[in-house]
Design a protein around this motif. Structure first.
Motif, PDB file in Angstrom:
ATOM      1  N   UNK A 170       0.890  -1.159   0.000  1.00  0.00           N
ATOM      2  CA  UNK A 170       0.000   0.000   0.000  1.00  0.00           C
ATOM      3  C   UNK A 170       0.929   1.210   0.000  1.00  0.00           C
ATOM      4  N   UNK A 171       1.035   1.883  -1.143  1.00  0.00           N
ATOM      5  CA  UNK A 171       2.067   2.891  -1.329  1.00  0.00           C
ATOM      6  C   UNK A 171       1.485   4.302  -1.206  1.00  0.00           C
ATOM      7  N   UNK A 172       2.131   5.114  -0.374  1.00  0.00           N
ATOM      8  CA  UNK A 172       1.686   6.471  -0.096  1.00  0.00           C
ATOM      9  C   UNK A 172       2.583   7.501  -0.769  1.00  0.00           C
ATOM     10  N   UNK A 226      -7.631   5.111   8.152  1.00  0.00           N
ATOM     11  CA  UNK A 226      -7.416   3.989   7.228  1.00  0.00           C
ATOM     12  C   UNK A 226      -5.939   3.613   7.190  1.00  0.00           C
ATOM     13  N   UNK A 227      -5.084   4.605   7.049  1.00  0.00           N
ATOM     14  CA  UNK A 227      -3.647   4.341   6.998  1.00  0.00           C
ATOM     15  C   UNK A 227      -3.172   3.708   8.303  1.00  0.00           C
ATOM     16  N   UNK A 255      -2.655  -3.257  11.588  1.00  0.00           N
ATOM     17  CA  UNK A 255      -3.480  -4.455  11.732  1.00  0.00           C
ATOM     18  C   UNK A 255      -3.611  -5.319  10.481  1.00  0.00           C
ATOM     19  N   UNK A 256      -2.895  -4.983   9.417  1.00  0.00           N
ATOM     20  CA  UNK A 256      -2.994  -5.769   8.188  1.00  0.00           C
ATOM     21  C   UNK A 256      -1.618  -6.284   7.747  1.00  0.00           C
ATOM     22  N   UNK A 257      -1.579  -7.461   7.151  1.00  0.00           N
ATOM     23  CA  UNK A 257      -0.319  -8.016   6.632  1.00  0.00           C
ATOM     24  C   UNK A 257       0.023  -7.440   5.260  1.00  0.00           C
ATOM     25  N   UNK A 258      -0.091  -6.132   5.160  1.00  0.00           N
ATOM     26  CA  UNK A 258       0.186  -5.401   3.925  1.00  0.00           C
ATOM     27  C   UNK A 258       1.327  -4.435   4.202  1.00  0.00           C
ATOM     28  N   UNK A 259       2.302  -4.357   3.318  1.00  0.00           N
ATOM     29  CA  UNK A 259       3.435  -3.461   3.512  1.00  0.00           C
ATOM     30  C   UNK A 259       3.054  -2.038   3.114  1.00  0.00           C
ATOM     31  N   UNK A 260       3.070  -1.140   4.074  1.00  0.00           N
ATOM     32  CA  UNK A 260       2.823   0.277   3.810  1.00  0.00           C
ATOM     33  C   UNK A 260       4.165   0.904   3.457  1.00  0.00           C
ATOM     34  N   UNK A 261       4.252   1.463   2.265  1.00  0.00           N
ATOM     35  CA  UNK A 261       5.529   1.973   1.765  1.00  0.00           C
ATOM     36  C   UNK A 261       5.423   3.442   1.367  1.00  0.00           C
TER      37      UNK A 261
END
Length: 265
Positions: free
Chosen positions: A48-50, A83-84, A90-96
């Protein structure tokens, strides 16, 4: 390996449309639309890219994206941050995110450098990603609004966009050149050469190409800020219940929600 690259702000702004009841409708819309994407592509890894600051583009043109007007009439800023926070914690998603590069640059470099040998799907309605399809890599672009994959044109997309400009990013095109004329020039090398023979045209064209083309992050790829958490679905269900997201937290829907994201654990 299957890699899913989510254009964070593109999906966040998309969540502002549709169901708008309750105190956190944008949060509800976002997570309701996120699960089908994970279910559809079943990735081994998801990002999930910001956005960071477009440092190089602003140095070249201080007016880049300067025309954009933002509002918070729908409580977007608070819900965006929530949301971020939820995804990060709490999610197994990589925030980048990279503080000096835009989301587009980070996503395209992750796809073409770090995951060059993997099967990657970029999820975004931003047409700038079309340029990555014209590289020799295993990348596909999925438009979540049209719900279909995007096909790359036969001509160079960056050059085409440099001719017509990009109003969304405040990149000026050439007067009188819209989609059809840009198509005509790109399909005729002779006409394009004649058009760019004028110095003022060549200068604007070169400027636009530099603003539109993805930046090479080879030297900066390792300085991307990344956070990945475990899937805290029990805490998440409690939070969603508190927010009255009952359509997602009833027993049947929640089992489906948990099973979907388990592929990333």
């Amino acid at each position: 390996m299957k890699v899913l690259l989510l254009d964070g702000y593109n999906l966040l702004y998309r969540a502002r449309s549709g169901f708008m009841k309750g105190d956190n409708p944008i949060v509800f819309n976002f997570f309701r639309s996120l699960r089908p994407l994970i279910e559809k592509f079943k990735p081994d890894v998801a990002y999930f890219v910001l956005e960071g600051k477009p440092k190089a583009r602003l140095a070249q043109d201080a007016n880049y994206k300067a025309q954009r007007v933002y509002h918070d009439r729908d409580d977007f800023n608070r819900q965006r941050n929530e949301i971020i926070r939820i995804i990060t914690e709490q999610f197994p998603i990589t925030v980048a995110r990279h503080e000096d590069y835009e989301c587009d640059d980070v996503i395209m470099n992750l796809a073409t450098i770090r995951h060059s040998s993997d099967d990657s799907v970029i999820v975004s309605s931003d047409t700038d990603f079309i340029q990555v399809l014209q590289n020799d890599c295993n990348v596909r672009l999925y438009n979540p609004i049209k719900k279909k994959f995007v096909e790359a044109p036969a001509f160079d997309y960056v050059s085409w966009k440099a001719l017509r400009g990009d109003a969304a990013d405040n990149i000026p095109g050439f007067p009188g050149i819209g989609d059809k004329t840009a198509d005509k020039l790109m399909n005729s090398p002779t006409m394009l050469k004649e058009f760019l023979a004028k110095d003022e045209n060549q200068n604007l064209f070169n400027h636009n190409v530099a603003m539109i083309r993805v930046h090479d992050m080879t030297k900066d790829l390792e300085t991307i800020q990344e956070t990945t958490s475990s899937f805290c679905h029990e805490d998440l269900r409690e939070k969603f219940t508190e927010y009255k997201f009952f359509a997602m937290t009833n027993d049947t829907s929640w089992k489906k929600f948990v099973d979907t994201f388990d592929c990333l654990v």
